[in-house]
Design an enzyme around this catalytic site. Sequence first.
Site, PDB file in Angstrom:
ATOM      1  CG  ASP A   1      34.068-100.291  47.759  1.00 39.94           C
ATOM      2  OD1 ASP A   1      33.573 -99.128  48.491  1.00 39.94           O
ATOM      3  OD2 ASP A   1      33.805 -99.397  46.998  1.00 39.94           O
TER       4      ASP A   1
ATOM      5  CG  ASP B   1      42.022-105.481  55.376  1.00 39.62           C
ATOM      6  OD1 ASP B   1      42.378-105.358  53.812  1.00 39.62           O
ATOM      7  OD2 ASP B   1      42.240-104.576  56.510  1.00 39.62           O
TER       8      ASP B   1
ATOM      9  CG  ASP C   1      46.944-102.342  52.000  1.00 37.01           C
ATOM     10  OD1 ASP C   1      46.504-102.510  51.223  1.00 37.01           O
ATOM     11  OD2 ASP C   1      46.919-102.892  53.515  1.00 37.01           O
TER      12      ASP C   1
ATOM     13  CE1 TYR D   1      44.643-102.838  59.932  1.00 38.95           C
ATOM     14  CE2 TYR D   1      43.124-102.500  59.177  1.00 38.95           C
ATOM     15  CZ  TYR D   1      44.346-102.580  58.966  1.00 38.95           C
ATOM     16  OH  TYR D   1      45.379-102.239  57.870  1.00 38.95           O
TER      17      TYR D   1
END
Lengths: 122, 122
Positions: free
Chosen positions: A94, A97, A38, A14
């Site tokens: 910052d 995930d 997201d 990723y």
Amino acid sequence: MTSPDQMVRAVQSYVEAFDKGDPEMVVALFAADATVEDPVGTPPHVGHEAIRAFYTKSMQTGAKLHLDGPVRVAGDTAAFAFHVGFAKPGMQVDVIDLFRFGPDGKVVSMQAFFGPTNMKGF
Amino acid sequence: MTSPDQMVRAVQSYVEAFDKGDPEMVVALFAADATVEDPVGTPPHVGHEAIRAFYTKSMQTGAKLHLDGPVRVAGDTAAFAFHVGFAKPGMQVDVIDLFRFGPDGKVVSMQAFFGPTNMKGF
């Protein structure tokens, strides 16, 4: 079940995909009906087509991901901290995930945790 | 809604409570019916009594928490990376926690992400 090593490799792919600016490399990590939220609190992108569109746009900002510390793995989920850098020095986001994996090693849900207090230099 | 500043302060209090070895200081951060899933995949501790017992035991190991980077805040949730240190040098656990907050600023659910690959020196 997806092994911790497989999950860590998916996270590394990723990050690498952003470095290359290759949305297809990201799409390949996700299950066909995966969801991408997201940041958390916004409507999710559902399925490969929506996920491809989202990451194509994200990569066009020139965003590069830099892992902060090791990937944490619990059960079927990988959690990782990173910061997003841009061409403009000092501009940074910052983020943490979560990638939840299905039994075939594909990501079935992604959630990105960040907010206005995590954005610098914009 | 709980503000990002309030969420960051709650995380700082959580870390400080471990430093002091003060389980009551942690319990005070949680709603009466809160859930603590630590690590993710294990049965949750539900409610103040179970949470107090869990943290009393955790602190008896001498565990000290050290934040790794800034607290990420998205909506009603704080996400933070940290490592747990012990009296024995080199013994460490890398963890990412999620704290979801209720409208009164108390944590309603906590999830800790780590697994065997995140434990060193045991």
